[in-house]
Write a protein that holds these residues in place. Structure first.
Motif, mmCIF file in Angstrom:
data_model
loop_
_atom_site.group_PDB
_atom_site.id
_atom_site.type_symbol
_atom_site.label_atom_id
_atom_site.label_comp_id
_atom_site.label_asym_id
_atom_site.label_seq_id
_atom_site.Cartn_x
_atom_site.Cartn_y
_atom_site.Cartn_z
ATOM 1 N N SER A 160 -10.931 0.506 -30.224
ATOM 2 C CA SER A 160 -12.280 0.194 -29.740
ATOM 3 C C SER A 160 -13.015 1.358 -29.082
ATOM 4 N N ASN A 167 -8.990 -10.665 -20.806
ATOM 5 C CA ASN A 167 -7.732 -9.912 -20.821
ATOM 6 C C ASN A 167 -7.214 -9.656 -19.412
ATOM 7 N N GLY A 216 -8.059 0.851 -20.969
ATOM 8 C CA GLY A 216 -7.805 1.871 -21.997
ATOM 9 C C GLY A 216 -9.116 2.221 -22.677
ATOM 10 N N VAL A 218 -1.718 -5.526 -27.770
ATOM 11 C CA VAL A 218 -2.364 -6.428 -28.741
ATOM 12 C C VAL A 218 -2.654 -5.702 -30.052
ATOM 13 N N ARG A 219 -3.328 -4.600 -29.876
ATOM 14 C CA ARG A 219 -3.702 -3.765 -31.008
ATOM 15 C C ARG A 219 -4.373 -4.584 -32.118
ATOM 16 N N THR A 224 2.653 10.955 -23.551
ATOM 17 C CA THR A 224 2.481 9.718 -24.299
ATOM 18 C C THR A 224 3.106 9.901 -25.679
ATOM 19 N N GLU A 225 3.686 8.819 -26.191
ATOM 20 C CA GLU A 225 4.313 8.927 -27.505
ATOM 21 C C GLU A 225 3.282 8.653 -28.605
ATOM 22 N N TYR A 228 -0.740 -10.078 -23.962
ATOM 23 C CA TYR A 228 -0.855 -9.340 -22.693
ATOM 24 C C TYR A 228 0.131 -9.897 -21.662
ATOM 25 N N ASP A 276 -7.692 4.931 -18.210
ATOM 26 C CA ASP A 276 -7.049 5.907 -19.096
ATOM 27 C C ASP A 276 -8.008 6.356 -20.194
ATOM 28 N N HIS A 309 -14.059 -10.124 -23.805
ATOM 29 C CA HIS A 309 -12.628 -9.842 -23.988
ATOM 30 C C HIS A 309 -12.044 -9.195 -22.733
ATOM 31 N N GLY A 346 -9.431 4.278 -25.229
ATOM 32 C CA GLY A 346 -9.209 4.772 -26.584
ATOM 33 C C GLY A 346 -8.900 3.616 -27.518
ATOM 34 N N GLY A 347 -7.826 3.754 -28.318
ATOM 35 C CA GLY A 347 -7.421 2.669 -29.226
ATOM 36 C C GLY A 347 -8.467 2.379 -30.276
ATOM 37 N N GLY A 396 -7.608 -2.382 -24.173
ATOM 38 C CA GLY A 396 -8.678 -1.590 -24.773
ATOM 39 C C GLY A 396 -9.647 -2.520 -25.483
ATOM 40 N N THR A 397 -10.915 -2.446 -25.135
ATOM 41 C CA THR A 397 -11.880 -3.344 -25.772
ATOM 42 C C THR A 397 -13.295 -2.775 -25.670
ATOM 43 N N GLY A 398 -14.132 -3.224 -26.592
ATOM 44 C CA GLY A 398 -15.541 -2.883 -26.499
ATOM 45 C C GLY A 398 -16.359 -4.118 -26.134
ATOM 46 N N HIS A 437 -0.628 14.480 -25.132
ATOM 47 C CA HIS A 437 -1.060 13.297 -25.885
ATOM 48 C C HIS A 437 -0.318 13.128 -27.209
HETATM 49 N N1 NAP Z 1 -0.652 7.861 -28.024
HETATM 50 C C1 NAP Z 1 -1.479 7.520 -27.069
HETATM 51 O O1 NAP Z 1 -1.575 8.219 -26.097
HETATM 52 C C2 NAP Z 1 -2.268 6.257 -27.154
HETATM 53 C C3 NAP Z 1 -2.339 5.561 -28.369
HETATM 54 C C4 NAP Z 1 -3.031 4.353 -28.377
HETATM 55 C C5 NAP Z 1 -3.611 3.871 -27.226
HETATM 56 N N2 NAP Z 1 -3.546 4.576 -26.061
HETATM 57 C C6 NAP Z 1 -4.192 4.084 -24.825
HETATM 58 O O2 NAP Z 1 -3.804 2.740 -24.641
HETATM 59 C C7 NAP Z 1 -4.975 1.932 -24.546
HETATM 60 C C8 NAP Z 1 -4.703 0.532 -25.010
HETATM 61 O O3 NAP Z 1 -4.248 0.552 -26.346
HETATM 62 P P1 NAP Z 1 -4.889 -0.293 -27.493
HETATM 63 O O4 NAP Z 1 -6.251 0.196 -27.741
HETATM 64 O O5 NAP Z 1 -3.916 -0.288 -28.562
HETATM 65 O O6 NAP Z 1 -5.168 -1.654 -26.744
HETATM 66 P P2 NAP Z 1 -4.926 -3.183 -26.974
HETATM 67 O O7 NAP Z 1 -5.541 -3.744 -25.761
HETATM 68 O O8 NAP Z 1 -3.526 -3.501 -27.283
HETATM 69 O O9 NAP Z 1 -5.738 -3.566 -28.317
HETATM 70 C C9 NAP Z 1 -7.065 -3.297 -28.472
HETATM 71 C C10 NAP Z 1 -7.574 -4.031 -29.721
HETATM 72 O O10 NAP Z 1 -7.473 -5.439 -29.519
HETATM 73 C C11 NAP Z 1 -8.758 -6.044 -29.604
HETATM 74 N N3 NAP Z 1 -8.864 -7.032 -28.521
HETATM 75 C C12 NAP Z 1 -8.685 -6.795 -27.207
HETATM 76 N N4 NAP Z 1 -8.821 -7.935 -26.499
HETATM 77 C C13 NAP Z 1 -9.090 -8.920 -27.387
HETATM 78 C C14 NAP Z 1 -9.334 -10.307 -27.251
HETATM 79 N N5 NAP Z 1 -9.303 -10.915 -26.059
HETATM 80 N N6 NAP Z 1 -9.583 -11.021 -28.365
HETATM 81 C C15 NAP Z 1 -9.594 -10.419 -29.589
HETATM 82 N N7 NAP Z 1 -9.369 -9.099 -29.773
HETATM 83 C C16 NAP Z 1 -9.114 -8.352 -28.685
HETATM 84 C C17 NAP Z 1 -9.750 -4.940 -29.398
HETATM 85 O O11 NAP Z 1 -10.977 -5.243 -30.090
HETATM 86 P P3 NAP Z 1 -12.341 -5.595 -29.279
HETATM 87 O O12 NAP Z 1 -12.984 -4.294 -28.962
HETATM 88 O O13 NAP Z 1 -13.091 -6.414 -30.266
HETATM 89 O O14 NAP Z 1 -11.970 -6.376 -28.059
HETATM 90 C C18 NAP Z 1 -9.012 -3.746 -30.009
HETATM 91 O O15 NAP Z 1 -9.195 -3.711 -31.401
HETATM 92 C C19 NAP Z 1 -6.019 2.697 -25.360
HETATM 93 O O16 NAP Z 1 -7.312 2.279 -25.084
HETATM 94 C C20 NAP Z 1 -5.704 4.098 -24.901
HETATM 95 O O17 NAP Z 1 -6.261 4.327 -23.621
HETATM 96 C C21 NAP Z 1 -2.875 5.769 -26.023
#
Ligand code: NAP
Length: 314
Positions: free
Chosen positions: A24, A284, A19, A208-209, A152-153, A259, A54, A280, A21-22, A274-276, A119
């Motif tokens: 990170s 993940n 991912g 995770v978010r 996407t919702e 996860y 994505d 991680h 976006g999110g 999603g991560t930077g 989106h």
């Molecule tokens: N409406 C939409 O269409 C929509 C909305 C949201 C997301 N998305 C898509 O879905 C993707 C995934 O969603 P999400 O960003 O919510 O992803 P997620 O993977 O659930 O959460 C990402 C968050 O968790 C942290 N994180 C991840 N792995 C970690 C680890 N091992 N330990 C500690 N912290 C961790 C990340 O920080 P770090 O950078 O520090 O790892 C980031 O703040 C997005 O990137 C995007 O592509 C779409």
């Protein structure tokens, strides 16, 4: 890596998706990381076997993805990107869709998108999306510029999946992106039965978010749940409310459990991460490939959150 079929699209996709976006945005939100760092993360994911990537017009990461995948045979990757909705009173929303797609193709350095989504469609926007934007998406598909159409919702605004519950009644979407996590598993009852029946591909976001990666946020969510009476005071350790997950499983940290929780849900095809942070990302992807959490832990989580449809974990 393990691969699966993304519903009716027939695309072979990695069960872990990157991912971009999110919170990170590959580390690039708030300009905190360089483009080079972000390009490195995308390449790292591909080296780990991830073929599903994505991104979206609004993330500012399409160009990074384009740079990272340059030179890789196009058919080895499944690229998903999204169009921000034009305003409902826009004089020519169809043309906005076309212009958005052309811009995405250019930034991504490709001549087609595998999955093009509308989106973050919120319930009041759904009719507009269906009546005015869907025909434009179909035309792009006929022209070969997109292969499949997704939606996407807006999970933060619509945590009980109203848009998808309505949208899935007709057979319009090839792929949907759904918020699902151990704090809000409501899609299990309200979305996945419909996607499974119609063979709609499912991308899982919000695994995770913030709540499951930031202990203070989780504590504050539990304080609220206890105040509302949704969780009985005394049923969890207020200082570390999900401590039982780690104690009663082979999980080292909550993101690992979170996860895995999503990966083994029937109806989920790709779990997005999603991560930077390169460490991680590696952890993940490993988590997504691990076995399910133990049954007793899943039962306790279901007792706590099984009937909640308003948390998001944001
Ligand atoms: N409406 C939409 O269409 C929509 C909305 C949201 C997301 N998305 C898509 O879905 C993707 C995934 O969603 P999400 O960003 O919510 O992803 P997620 O993977 O659930 O959460 C990402 C968050 O968790 C942290 N994180 C991840 N792995 C970690 C680890 N091992 N330990 C500690 N912290 C961790 C990340 O920080 P770090 O950078 O520090 O790892 C980031 O703040 C997005 O990137 C995007 O592509 C779409």
């Amino acid at each position: 890596m393990e691969y699966t079929t993304l519903g009716r699209t027939g695309l072979k996709v990695s069960v872990a998706g990157l991912g971009c976006g999110g919170p990170s945005r590959l580390g690039m939100r708030d300009n905190s990381a360089s483009q080079e760092h972000a390009v490195g993360l995308v390449r790292q994911a591909i080296d780990l076997g991830v073929n599903f990537i994505d991104t979206a017009q609004s993330y500012g990461t399409e160009e990074v993805v384009g740079r990272a995948v340059a030179g890789i045979p196009r058919d080895r990757l499944v690229i998903s990107t999204k169009k921000t909705l034009p305003a409902a009173d826009h004089p020519n929303p169809e043309n906005e869709i076309k212009k958005g797609l052309e811009q995405s193709l250019k930034l991504l350095g490709t001549d087609y998108i595998d999955i093009y989504h509308l989106h973050g469609v919120e319930p009041p926007e759904y009719d507009f999306a269906k009546e005015r934007l869907m025909p434009a998406m179909r035309r792009l598909r006929e022209q070969g510029k997109i292969r499949f159409i997704g939606v996407t919702e807006g999970f933060v605004q619509d945590p009980s999946h109203k848009m998808l519950r309505d949208g899935l009644k007709a057979d319009l979407w090839d792929v949907v992106m759904v918020g699902f996590n151990l704090l809000n598993p409501s899609a299990r009852k309200s979305v996945f039965p419909q996607t499974v029946e119609k063979q709609v591909g499912v991308l899982n976001m919000f695994a995770v978010r913030r709540a499951l990666s930031q202990p203070d946020r989780l504590k504050s969510i539990f304080r609220d749940l206890i105040r509302k009476g949704a969780v009985a005071a005394g049923s969890v350790n207020a200082g570390d409310p999900l401590d039982f997950v780690l104690r009663e499983s082979d999980t080292a940290a909550l993101p690992d459990a979170a996860y895995r929780f999503c990966r083994h849900e029937r109806g989920v095809d790709v779990v997005l991460t999603g991560t930077g942070n390169p460490a991680h990302l590696k952890a993940n992807v490993e988590s997504i490939l691990k076995p399910p959490l133990p049954e007793p832990v899943l039962r306790k989580l279901a007792d706590l959150f099984g009937n909640l449809d308003y948390l998001t974990g944001n």
